[in-house]
Design an enzyme around this catalytic site. Structure first.
Site, PDB file in Angstrom:
ATOM      1  CG  HIS A 139      -3.600  -3.677   2.990  1.00 43.24           C
ATOM      2  ND1 HIS A 139      -2.512  -3.205   3.685  1.00 43.24           N
ATOM      3  CD2 HIS A 139      -4.236  -2.590   2.482  1.00 43.24           C
ATOM      4  CE1 HIS A 139      -2.483  -1.882   3.621  1.00 43.24           C
ATOM      5  NE2 HIS A 139      -3.501  -1.486   2.888  1.00 43.24           N
ATOM      6  CD  GLU A 157      -0.718  -6.087   4.895  1.00 44.15           C
ATOM      7  OE1 GLU A 157      -0.998  -4.962   5.339  1.00 44.15           O
ATOM      8  OE2 GLU A 157      -1.010  -6.448   3.742  1.00 44.15           O
ATOM      9  CB  CYS A 206      -0.978  -0.037   1.177  1.00 40.59           C
ATOM     10  SG  CYS A 206      -2.367   1.118   0.958  1.00 40.59           S
TER      11      CYS A 206
END
Length: 237
Positions: free
Chosen positions: A180, A182, A93
């Site tokens: 995202h 993660e 990001c």
């Protein structure tokens, strides 16, 4: 205690946007993580004592807000030096936007995307570590309002209709993700709390994101783990 095989610097911009499943994969692969708080900790260590890997995480500010947040210039500088040295780096990001800026590309306000939705891989993306996301229907968590031009020489890996530059690679040493993968689903509530003002301004009901997280969050996180593990394996990390 087993001695770490690798070292990783993690630049973190807000506490609730941490390395998540990427951090889990790194530790499993023998990485010792050193978390550096942007704007607080001295980032010069990234250049003076380079780790095997640099991870640059997300955050709610814009790369172009360097007059209000002057430490952004130093962060871009250490990322640029690492890219020029060909050392491995992953950006998520804001991290992807910082890599773009460090590579000489323009970063600017774009279409806001918040919530779970698929990306469309390019042919190169299907041949890359991103192919692991196919098992989750290419769904990922989006949470961004800025975008960027594709850096010169970069390879586009994924897009959406609203934001064409969702993921790119620079050589074999840099992976940049606008979305995202993660995020641990169990920790998404921290995002809903931390971004409550943004959600309100965007007219987004946190209950909708929470419900969708229950439906697909675990599968997306598992695919994200495999994606990061594959990229690290291919990078020799």
């Amino acid at each position: 205690m087993t001695q770490a095989r690798f070292t990783t610097h993690v630049i973190q911009h807000v506490a609730f946007e941490d390395a998540g499943v990427l951090g889990d994969v790194l530790r499993e692969r023998g990485h010792a993580l050193q978390v550096l708080r942007a704007g607080i900790d001295d980032l010069s260590v990234v250049a003076t004592h380079p780790a095997d890997l640099l991870v640059v995480l997300g955050g709610p500010i814009g790369v172009y807000e360097n007059e209000a947040y002057p430490w952004l210039d130093a962060e871009v500088d250490v990322i640029r030096a690492r890219l020029e040295a060909g050392r491995p780096v992953i950006g998520v990001c804001l991290g992807a936007q910082l890599i773009a800026r460090a590579s000489g590309a323009r970063v600017y306000p774009g279409t806001r995307e918040i919530g779970w939705a698929p990306v469309q891989p390019t042919a190169a993306g299907r041949e890359s570590a991103l192919a692991e996301l196919e098992s989750a229907g290419w769904n990922v968590l989006h949470w961004h309002g800025d975008t960027f031009d594709l850096p010169a020489g970069a390879q586009l890996l994924a897009s959406t209709a609203a934001v064409p530059h969702q993921a790119y690679a620079i050589g074999r040493h840099a992976l940049a993700l606008q979305f995202h993968p993660e995020v641990r689903p169990a920790e998404l509530e921290g995002w809903l709390i931390g971004h409550t003002v943004e959600l309100g301004k965007a007219g987004i009901d946190p209950r909708a994101i929470r419900a969708r997280t229950v439906e697909i969050g675990a599968g997306v996180a598992a695919a994200g783990r495999r994606m990061f593990a594959r990229w690290l394996e291919e990078a020799g990390l």
